[in-house]
Design an enzyme around this catalytic site. Structure first.
Site, PDB file in Angstrom:
ATOM      1  CD  GLN A 213      81.013  91.091  40.285  1.00  0.00           C
ATOM      2  OE1 GLN A 213      80.504  92.116  39.817  1.00  0.00           O
ATOM      3  NE2 GLN A 213      80.377  90.335  41.172  1.00  0.00           N
TER       4      GLN A 213
ATOM      5  N   GLY B   3      80.688 101.761  40.066  1.00  0.00           N
ATOM      6  CA  GLY B   3      80.431 100.387  40.458  1.00  0.00           C
ATOM      7  C   GLY B   3      79.841  99.538  39.349  1.00  0.00           C
ATOM      8  CG  HIS B   4      78.925  95.447  40.283  1.00  0.00           C
ATOM      9  ND1 HIS B   4      79.224  94.317  40.992  1.00  0.00           N
ATOM     10  CD2 HIS B   4      77.923  96.038  40.955  1.00  0.00           C
ATOM     11  CE1 HIS B   4      78.432  94.216  42.033  1.00  0.00           C
ATOM     12  NE2 HIS B   4      77.635  95.257  42.029  1.00  0.00           N
ATOM     13  CG  ASN B   5      75.848  94.957  36.326  1.00  0.00           C
ATOM     14  OD1 ASN B   5      76.348  94.182  37.149  1.00  0.00           O
ATOM     15  ND2 ASN B   5      75.631  94.602  35.069  1.00  0.00           N
TER      16      ASN B   5
END
Length: 332
Positions: free
Chosen positions: A201, A242-244
């Site tokens: 990540q 969460g990511h993005n």
């Protein structure tokens, strides 16, 4: 302890006084628990019925109130009692924790870090290489800010918070205790030889101005680019982003709610408590997701959805009514 007369309170609120009281006001309190020297609030007509039994000497009320205050009691009529309440609470707020010196000697600050004028840093905090902290920011004890991160002016970072490398926080933000900004996103792929392989990540988190993030909440870093929270977002305790994921301006997420990866929220979206949003889902401007709902498909702007899986709120209520009738009839 601060105390104020009715007239001094109204000088702040600029409302209309109805009735009169000689009592000095010593604190705000909810209607059922207030004493004779306390001020309370009636923000909805359905709470009018509690006024008679309340001991409060003053209540801040909406202009449409239909009752009278009574002997030695008063109302302050305003356009929005809930907003007025915030002004009252500021009047009676206790001082924040005291810093005897601006930067505690046990704080570890890398020589390449830049710390703005008037910023306070508490005991045991760590400020890593090439970190930039703006002016008049408060970093309470035991905060960790890692390499190349930036924090703007007038931001408050409470104890236990971790801001990982290359993350950026704006001005006038509040990060409550133990929130984590920039942890790795949840990315793994199965491999026949190695089992679950971790996907690096390599992105970061960008948080705008006037954002508040509650205790023990997590905002994961992007896999490729950035996880983004735009200006004015308010995040409750125990929230997962969460990511993005991308949040537009002035979004609200209530406690225990969560966004999976790559979720997009428009401006002014409200996510109710314990709601969950599937990855790669888009929720349009002004939409509302009811508490406990599970969103598995895009939601149009302005729409209210409810249920698990979430559907239009009106449809969900009809479904529940039909189910209730079916259960009732089956028990006859």
């Amino acid at each position: 302890m601060n105390s104020f007369s009715l007239q001094e309170i109204n000088a702040v609120l600029q409302g209309e006084i109805v009735g009169a009281t000689s009592c000095k006001i010593t604190a705000p309190e909810q209607l059922e628990m207030a004493s004779e020297s306390e001020i309370s609030f009636i923000g909805n007509k359905k709470y009018e019925k509690f006024w008679e039994k309340s001991k409060a000497c003053v209540a801040v009320v909406n202009e449409d109130i239909a009752i009278e205050p009574g002997a030695n009691r008063a109302f302050i009529k305003v356009k929005n009692a809930d907003l007025a309440m915030s002004q009252i609470l500021e009047l009676f707020a206790q001082p924040t924790p005291f810093f005897s010196i601006e930067i505690h000697p046990t704080a570890i600050i890398d020589t390449t870090a830049v710390i703005g004028k008037g910023t306070k840093i508490g005991a045991g905090s760590y400020i890593g290489p090439k970190v930039t902290v703006g002016e008049n920011t408060i970093i309470y004890p035991n905060v960790t800010i890692l390499d190349e991160s930036t924090i703007g002016n007038n931001t408050v970072v409470w104890s236990g918070t971790v801001i990982r490398e290359r993350c950026h926080i704006g001005n006038d933000c509040i990060l409550h205790p133990n929130c984590t900004i920039g942890a790795d996103g949840f990315g793994f792929r199965p491999d026949p030889q190695k089992g679950l392989v971790k996907i690096p990540q390599i992105g970061n988190v960008i948080i705008g101005n006037n954002v508040e993030i509650g205790a023990n909440s997590c905002v994961d870093r992007g896999k490729f680019s950035s996880t983004v929270l735009a200006d004015g977002c308010k995040i409750d305790n125990l929230v997962q982003i969460g990511h993005n994921s991308k949040l537009g301006k002035f979004c609200i997420m209530a406690g225990n709610s969560g966004l999976a990866g790559s979720v997009t929220l428009g401006n002014g979206v409200i996510i109710g408590g314990s709601a969950s949003i599937k990855d790669h889902t888009t929720i349009g401007d002004g939409a509302i997701v009811g508490a406990g709902s599970g969103v598995a498909a895009n939601v149009e702007a302005g729409k209210t959805v409810l249920g698990y899986p979430a559907v239009d709120a009106r449809d969900a209520l009809k479904q529940w009514a039909i189910l209730k009738r079916l259960v009732r009839d089956s028990n006859k």
